[in-house]
Design an enzyme around this catalytic site. Structure first.
Site, PDB file in Angstrom:
ATOM      1  N   LYS A  84      34.612   6.192  28.171  1.00 21.52           N
ATOM      2  CA  LYS A  84      34.764   5.285  27.025  1.00 21.52           C
ATOM      3  C   LYS A  84      35.093   3.883  27.501  1.00 21.52           C
ATOM      4  CE  LYS A  84      36.807   7.284  23.385  1.00 21.52           C
ATOM      5  NZ  LYS A  84      36.657   7.333  21.924  1.00 21.52           N
ATOM      6  N   ARG A 139      30.107  18.131  11.814  1.00 18.17           N
ATOM      7  CA  ARG A 139      30.794  18.846  12.877  1.00 18.17           C
ATOM      8  C   ARG A 139      31.961  19.676  12.337  1.00 18.17           C
ATOM      9  NH1 ARG A 139      35.007  18.124  16.302  1.00 18.17           N
ATOM     10  NH2 ARG A 139      34.681  19.107  18.312  1.00 18.17           N
ATOM     11  N   GLU A 184      23.694  11.831  16.187  1.00 18.26           N
ATOM     12  CA  GLU A 184      24.754  11.001  15.624  1.00 18.26           C
ATOM     13  C   GLU A 184      24.184  10.128  14.518  1.00 18.26           C
ATOM     14  OE1 GLU A 184      27.675  11.548  17.153  1.00 18.26           O
ATOM     15  OE2 GLU A 184      28.977   9.846  16.690  1.00 18.26           O
ATOM     16  N   CYS A 230      47.490 -10.642  -6.502  1.00 18.22           N
ATOM     17  CA  CYS A 230      47.966 -11.651  -7.433  1.00 18.22           C
ATOM     18  C   CYS A 230      47.422 -11.236  -8.797  1.00 18.22           C
ATOM     19  CB  CYS A 230      47.431 -13.022  -7.054  1.00 18.22           C
ATOM     20  SG  CYS A 230      47.650 -14.203  -8.389  1.00 18.22           S
ATOM     21  N   CYS A 257      44.298 -18.068 -11.530  1.00 16.64           N
ATOM     22  CA  CYS A 257      44.484 -18.329 -10.105  1.00 16.64           C
ATOM     23  C   CYS A 257      43.157 -18.862  -9.540  1.00 16.64           C
ATOM     24  CB  CYS A 257      44.902 -17.014  -9.442  1.00 16.64           C
ATOM     25  SG  CYS A 257      45.096 -17.120  -7.676  1.00 16.64           S
ATOM     26  N   CYS A 286      48.681 -19.875  -6.677  1.00 14.03           N
ATOM     27  CA  CYS A 286      49.094 -20.186  -8.048  1.00 14.03           C
ATOM     28  C   CYS A 286      50.565 -19.891  -8.311  1.00 14.03           C
ATOM     29  CB  CYS A 286      48.215 -19.430  -9.051  1.00 14.03           C
ATOM     30  SG  CYS A 286      48.534 -17.662  -9.074  1.00 14.03           S
ATOM     31  N   LYS A 299      25.517  13.528  31.464  1.00 11.63           N
ATOM     32  CA  LYS A 299      25.235  14.956  31.316  1.00 11.63           C
ATOM     33  C   LYS A 299      24.456  15.470  32.527  1.00 11.63           C
ATOM     34  CE  LYS A 299      24.640  14.295  26.349  1.00 11.63           C
ATOM     35  NZ  LYS A 299      23.686  14.199  25.233  1.00 11.63           N
ATOM     36  N   GLU A 338      23.517   8.448  28.888  1.00 11.92           N
ATOM     37  CA  GLU A 338      23.115   8.026  27.545  1.00 11.92           C
ATOM     38  C   GLU A 338      24.195   7.154  26.944  1.00 11.92           C
ATOM     39  OE1 GLU A 338      22.612  11.548  25.191  1.00 11.92           O
ATOM     40  OE2 GLU A 338      21.395  12.479  26.747  1.00 11.92           O
ATOM     41  N   ASP A 364      28.642   5.465  18.199  1.00 10.57           N
ATOM     42  CA  ASP A 364      29.896   5.615  17.466  1.00 10.57           C
ATOM     43  C   ASP A 364      29.609   5.842  15.982  1.00 10.57           C
ATOM     44  OD1 ASP A 364      32.544   5.767  17.056  1.00 10.57           O
ATOM     45  OD2 ASP A 364      32.969   3.632  17.290  1.00 10.57           O
ATOM     46  N   GLU A 418       0.835  -1.216   0.000  1.00  8.07           N
ATOM     47  CA  GLU A 418       0.000   0.000   0.000  1.00  8.07           C
ATOM     48  C   GLU A 418       0.865   1.260   0.000  1.00  8.07           C
ATOM     49  OE1 GLU A 418      -3.878  -0.725   2.638  1.00  8.07           O
ATOM     50  OE2 GLU A 418      -2.093  -1.692   3.449  1.00  8.07           O
ATOM     51  N   PHE A 419       1.938   1.188   0.792  1.00  7.19           N
ATOM     52  CA  PHE A 419       2.855   2.332   0.863  1.00  7.19           C
ATOM     53  C   PHE A 419       3.428   2.631  -0.529  1.00  7.19           C
ATOM     54  CE2 PHE A 419       6.940   4.397   1.508  1.00  7.19           C
ATOM     55  CZ  PHE A 419       6.664   5.318   2.512  1.00  7.19           C
ATOM     56  N   ASP A 420       3.900   1.575  -1.196  1.00  7.93           N
ATOM     57  CA  ASP A 420       4.495   1.767  -2.531  1.00  7.93           C
ATOM     58  C   ASP A 420       3.485   2.336  -3.525  1.00  7.93           C
ATOM     59  OD1 ASP A 420       6.820   0.821  -1.565  1.00  7.93           O
ATOM     60  OD2 ASP A 420       6.604  -1.203  -2.382  1.00  7.93           O
ATOM     61  N   LEU A 460      33.092  16.264  23.666  1.00  5.09           N
ATOM     62  CA  LEU A 460      33.037  15.946  25.085  1.00  5.09           C
ATOM     63  C   LEU A 460      34.414  15.574  25.609  1.00  5.09           C
ATOM     64  CD1 LEU A 460      29.897  13.652  25.005  1.00  5.09           C
ATOM     65  CD2 LEU A 460      30.001  15.999  25.822  1.00  5.09           C
TER      66      LEU A 460
HETATM   67  S1  IVH Z   1      26.438  15.247  23.532  1.00  9.27           S
HETATM   68  C1  IVH Z   1      27.814  19.635  23.862  1.00  9.27           C
HETATM   69  N1  IVH Z   1      25.579  12.774  23.496  1.00  9.27           N
HETATM   70  O1  IVH Z   1      30.500  11.994  20.918  1.00  9.27           O
HETATM   71  C2  IVH Z   1      27.549  18.181  23.931  1.00  9.27           C
HETATM   72  N2  IVH Z   1      27.445  13.288  22.136  1.00  9.27           N
HETATM   73  O2  IVH Z   1      33.011  14.308  21.655  1.00  9.27           O
HETATM   74  C3  IVH Z   1      27.405  17.555  22.614  1.00  9.27           C
HETATM   75  N3  IVH Z   1      28.257  11.401  20.805  1.00  9.27           N
HETATM   76  O3  IVH Z   1      31.047  14.698  18.851  1.00  9.27           O
HETATM   77  C4  IVH Z   1      27.604  16.107  22.556  1.00  9.27           C
HETATM   78  N4  IVH Z   1      26.795   9.936  21.510  1.00  9.27           N
HETATM   79  O4  IVH Z   1      29.349  13.061  18.083  1.00  9.27           O
HETATM   80  C5  IVH Z   1      26.498  13.629  23.014  1.00  9.27           C
HETATM   81  N5  IVH Z   1      24.655  10.646  23.565  1.00  9.27           N
HETATM   82  C6  IVH Z   1      25.563  11.484  23.079  1.00  9.27           C
HETATM   83  C7  IVH Z   1      26.539  11.104  22.133  1.00  9.27           C
HETATM   84  C8  IVH Z   1      27.470  12.034  21.703  1.00  9.27           C
HETATM   85  C9  IVH Z   1      27.819  10.145  20.711  1.00  9.27           C
HETATM   86  C10 IVH Z   1      29.425  11.899  20.069  1.00  9.27           C
HETATM   87  C11 IVH Z   1      29.251  13.241  19.461  1.00  9.27           C
HETATM   88  C12 IVH Z   1      30.434  14.072  19.912  1.00  9.27           C
HETATM   89  C13 IVH Z   1      31.324  13.043  20.524  1.00  9.27           C
HETATM   90  C14 IVH Z   1      31.962  13.510  21.814  1.00  9.27           C
END
Ligand code: IVH
Length: 681
Positions: free
Chosen positions: A311, A136, A172, A423, A429, A408, A287, A113, A117, A36-38, A84
């Site tokens: 980390k 960024r 992100e 190679c 090969c 080979c 935070k 949070e 990555d 339906e969406f399509d 951060l």
């Molecule tokens: S907050 C002013 N929250 O980690 C605060 N950053 O250097 C802004 N990142 O460049 C960042 N998960 O790309 C925040 N839950 C999260 C994040 C997050 C990943 C990344 C972000 C930032 C780097 C920290």
């Protein structure tokens, strides 16, 4: 349908489709079927073509990607894009908490949070519409990647309920792990180097010039920050809830913590739990929740004082490097593999690790017999990150990368600027021959799926095929009764492949049907290095036949849009080999499509080589249609006016700046009618 009915229907479809998109991607709770969406999407596309004047700025049709971007514009961030402060130490997290309490007192709450990555992105919405997406960059200025970001389904093109007139929000962009593995498998198949990890594939994808290609890759995005200068909420937690309400995807894996113990509980849970996520995280972000307290804490030159990133240490183990073996891939690339004394790491037994290439081996100076440190980098493929030199036995000889192909015996080559050894014996090969055959029959190539699942290998082992043309000589008698037993391996049962009546009939039918596969896919199927699906299409449309392509010079090849020197060289090298010409001639004799068919053919080359800039809205065509016509008649579309532009094709509402520029450079501005005359319509 009257014009006003069409306008209404476009509005309705846009709204409903955006809603379904949100239900499907953000909430993961679809309320209609894909079919339906399509259907609705098709209806909207059709109406937008007929009534381009009513196309809305948040139309879901733009999710498939628009015009290629030449160069990304640099944009200055309204609020500096801070990063951060990072730490791997628990003590430093405690110190952070102490510092915070010293400034704002003991009545403090934190939001914990996941630290995704991927690649940071800043989005701007003006009157509810997504107007800009910027990377960024260096923190002060980044690249405008709006067109690519618009293809990400979880990023709203228009905000939902109760948005401020201007909104900046950050998050992100990430590449889901499964999709990353699939993408890499595809890249290896066409001889492109694989991405090292999902983060690299996210940033590589975001910087691609063709948004349509970006749209094919499943990027996703979590939002995690609304710059507090906008004073929209009193706490960070509320700002995340607001983001959710506005239609963004916000992670549910968030906790409000009052004590340092609660923070560590969150950290420890996720240090274990992260292996089950569908995306990669490399830590936890902590935070301060209250915006007022955040403001009291303020910023250093680079980081907010109200947040810290803890980390995760990559999980490491020490073991012995027992030997190095060398694998030959389908494209001839040699991958050195470390065979390790089995060791437990992040819940699995590790016996092998990638050593990537000769440079990495030299850099690590890793030698057989060494005690090495292995890490689960990006949680996927284990890698060797160092050597415990204290344990090296005196007299251990340095590693010398092999010089000859282990399969080979051909002398390996290394192209300038490339890390991998190859190679060069691509036609003789064994793993390369098998790889080429498997590529030839694959779905996007000749699509002979009745030959999949190991059957090609059986044919090769029985010396029935050694190049794709041999497939077309196979008879029932050749195939009937063939058999192969694949012995059981770790976690996999023994498997038997037998060629019985039905199997053989299906194979022969599949081969027969492949005679209808159109020329662009044939060109992709023969497996010229760097000629993937899209490049094959471009070359096929431009040269129209295998014969013409075979004769093309380097300059003619690089003259084709998006064909660079690397591809041109590879094409020329391919056709310089008599064996390849012989194989192509055999395929041709068997009836394989070697030219573009009538219906796929460009009409005539009346616009040969002419460069057009299309601007404004047209009466009889959508912009895409008119651009396609330009290409069909041999012309080229370029995005901005320069002295090399031949014509500016102007519809209604052409931008005044474009007009002025065209006039300054003396480039003829032609109308839709002029254009129709040119192509004889
Ligand atoms: S907050 C002013 N929250 O980690 C605060 N950053 O250097 C802004 N990142 O460049 C960042 N998960 O790309 C925040 N839950 C999260 C994040 C997050 C990943 C990344 C972000 C930032 C780097 C920290």
């Amino acid at each position: 349908m009257t014009e006003s009915e069409a306008k209404k229907r476009i509005e309705q479809l846009t709204k409903e489709l955006n809603e379904h998109n949100y239900n499907y991607y953000v909430l993961a709770r679809p309320t209609i079927s894909d079919y339906e969406f399509d259907q609705m999407m098709k209806e909207l596309e059709q109406l937008e073509k007929e009534y381009p004047q009513y196309v809305l700025p948040d139309t879901p049709t733009q999710r498939v990607g628009g015009e290629p971007t030449k160069e990304f514009k640099t944009v200055v961030h309204r609020y500096p894009f801070l990063s951060l402060a990072n730490t791997y130490s628990e003590q430093e997290v405690r110190d952070f908490d102490q510092r915070v309490r010293k400034t704002v007192g003991n009545d403090v709450e934190y939001v914990c949070e996941l630290k995704y990555d991927g690649v940071a992105i800043g989005l701007t919405y003006t009157n509810g519409y997504l107007t800009q997406a910027v990377t960024r960059g260096d923190g002060n200025r980044g690249d405008d990647v709006t067109n690519n970001v618009k293809t990400i389904r979880t990023i709203p093109l228009r905000l939902r309920n109760g948005y401020p007139p201007e909104l900046e929000i950050r998050g992100e962009i990430y590449f889901p792990i499964k999709a990353f593995e699939k993408l890499n498998a595809e890249r290896e198949e066409i001889g492109e180097p694989p991405f090292a990890n999902p983060r690299n594939s996210a940033s590589g994808t975001l910087k691609m010039q063709d948004p349509a290609e970006v749209a094919r890759r499943p990027l996703d995005c979590f939002m995690y920050y609304i710059p507090s200068e906008q004073n929209l909420t009193k706490t960070h937690y509320e700002s995340l809830k607001l983001a959710e309400k506005l239609g963004f995807k916000v992670s549910k894996n968030i906790a409000v913590c009052k004590t340092i113990d609660e923070i560590f509980e969150f950290i420890n849970d996720w240090d274990k739990g992260r292996h089950h996520l569908e995306y990669e995280i490399d830590g936890i972000v902590i935070k301060v929740n209250s915006i007022e307290q955040q403001q009291a804490l303020g910023y250093t030159a680079k980081n907010p004082r109200w947040a810290i990133a803890y980390k995760f240490k990559a999980e490491q183990a020490e073991t012995i490097l027992e030997s190095i073996s060398y694998q030959v891939g389908r494209t001839g690339a040699i991958t050195p593999v470390a065979n390790l004394k089995p060791v437990q790491l992040a819940g699995t037994t590790v016996k092998r690790a990638s050593l990537h290439n000769a440079d990495i081996i030299a850099q690590l100076d890793v030698r057989v017999g060494d005690h090495v440190y292995v890490e689960k980098g990006g949680e996927i493929i284990p890698k060797i990150v160092g050597v415990n030199l204290a344990k090296r036995k005196p007299g251990t000889p340095p590693t010398r990368f092999i010089e000859y192909c282990p399969e080979c015996g051909t002398k390996l080559i290394r192209k300038e600027g490339e890390a991998a050894h190859y190679c060069p014996n691509e036609d003789h090969c064994p793993p390369q021959i098998k790889g080429k055959l498997e590529h030839f029959i694959s779905r996007k190539a000749m699509n002979i799926d009745s030959l999949g699942e190991g059957k090609i290998e059986v044919l090769y082992d029985n010396k029935l095929v050694s190049n794709p043309a041999d497939l077309y000589d196979l008879s029932y008698e050749d195939l009937y009764g063939l058999e192969k037993v694949i012995p059981a391996e770790e976690g996999k049962k023994e498997k038997k492949i037998s060629f019985r009546k039905k199997t053989v009939e299906n194979i022969l039918k599949g081969i027969e049907q492949s005679l209808n596969v159109p020329f662009p896919r044939v060109l992709y199927a023969i497996g010229i290095r760097y000629v993937g699906e899209t490049v094959a299409k471009k070359l096929a449309l431009h040269f129209k036949s295998m014969d013409a392509l075979m004769k093309a010079s380097f300059d003619e090849l690089t003259g084709v849009e998006e064909i660079g020197e690397k591809i041109a060289e590879s094409v020329i090298e391919y056709f310089a080999k008599p064996e390849h010409i012989e194989m192509i001639n055999r395929l041709k004799e068997k009836g394989i499509q070697m030219e573009i068919r009538e219906e796929e053919k460009p009409k005539a080359d009346v616009l040969e080589g002419k460069r057009f800039v299309v601007s404004g809205v047209f009466d009889n065509y959508s912009r895409d249609e008119i651009k396609r016509l330009i290409e069909i008649y041999g012309g080229k579309n370029v995005s901005s006016i320069s002295s090399k532009t031949d014509y500016v094709l102007a519809g209604h509402n052409m931008g005044p700046q474009k007009k002025q520029k065209a006039e300054e450079l003396g480039i003829p501005i032609i109308s839709e009618e002029d254009f129709e005359k040119m192509i004889g319509r």
